[in-house]
Design a protein around this motif. Sequence first.
Motif, PDB file in Angstrom:
ATOM      1  N   LEU A 138       0.879  -1.333  -0.007  1.00  0.00           N
ATOM      2  CA  LEU A 138      -0.177  -0.155   0.078  1.00  0.00           C
ATOM      3  C   LEU A 138       0.822   1.324   0.028  1.00  0.00           C
ATOM      4  N   VAL A 139       1.811   1.280   0.692  1.00  0.00           N
ATOM      5  CA  VAL A 139       2.864   2.460   0.817  1.00  0.00           C
ATOM      6  C   VAL A 139       3.390   2.618  -0.534  1.00  0.00           C
ATOM      7  N   ILE A 140       3.893   1.684  -1.053  1.00  0.00           N
ATOM      8  CA  ILE A 140       4.634   1.859  -2.487  1.00  0.00           C
ATOM      9  C   ILE A 140       3.457   2.134  -3.346  1.00  0.00           C
ATOM     10  N   PHE A 141       2.474   1.574  -3.443  1.00  0.00           N
ATOM     11  CA  PHE A 141       1.382   2.100  -4.300  1.00  0.00           C
ATOM     12  C   PHE A 141       0.986   3.882  -4.200  1.00  0.00           C
ATOM     13  N   CYS A 142       0.692   3.999  -2.930  1.00  0.00           N
ATOM     14  CA  CYS A 142       0.372   5.539  -2.693  1.00  0.00           C
ATOM     15  C   CYS A 142       1.583   6.356  -3.275  1.00  0.00           C
ATOM     16  N   THR A 143       2.809   5.946  -2.798  1.00  0.00           N
ATOM     17  CA  THR A 143       4.123   6.691  -3.221  1.00  0.00           C
ATOM     18  C   THR A 143       4.047   6.915  -4.900  1.00  0.00           C
ATOM     19  N   ALA A 144       3.870   6.019  -5.432  1.00  0.00           N
ATOM     20  CA  ALA A 144       3.864   5.910  -6.885  1.00  0.00           C
ATOM     21  C   ALA A 144       2.718   6.946  -7.370  1.00  0.00           C
TER      22      ALA A 144
END
Length: 92
Positions: free
Chosen positions: A49-55
């Motif tokens: 989730l953190v990687i997706f939101c950062t992208a």
Amino acid sequence: MRVLKHLYVQVLIGLAAGILVGHFAPVFGVQMKPLGDTFIRLIKMLITLVIFCTAQVVAKLQMSPSIGRVWAITPSARPRALPEPDGRPRCQ
């Protein structure tokens, strides 16, 4: 008790507790396996989730016209995979 507020102290206490449980009560340690597996799954979900939101944030910043000027003067702050603000690929 001010020392217990530090994260590294809490991690070391948890590590010591895990070692002691594994050494002195191995049956109880094996019974705790589902709890540990669930914790690992939750961490994996959060990382995704953190990687997706950062992208998503990076993509939104790249498309914002108001950030173009700041984007142009800070080349070291940009990830290498994204193109220049005018759409040209970066030379490396």
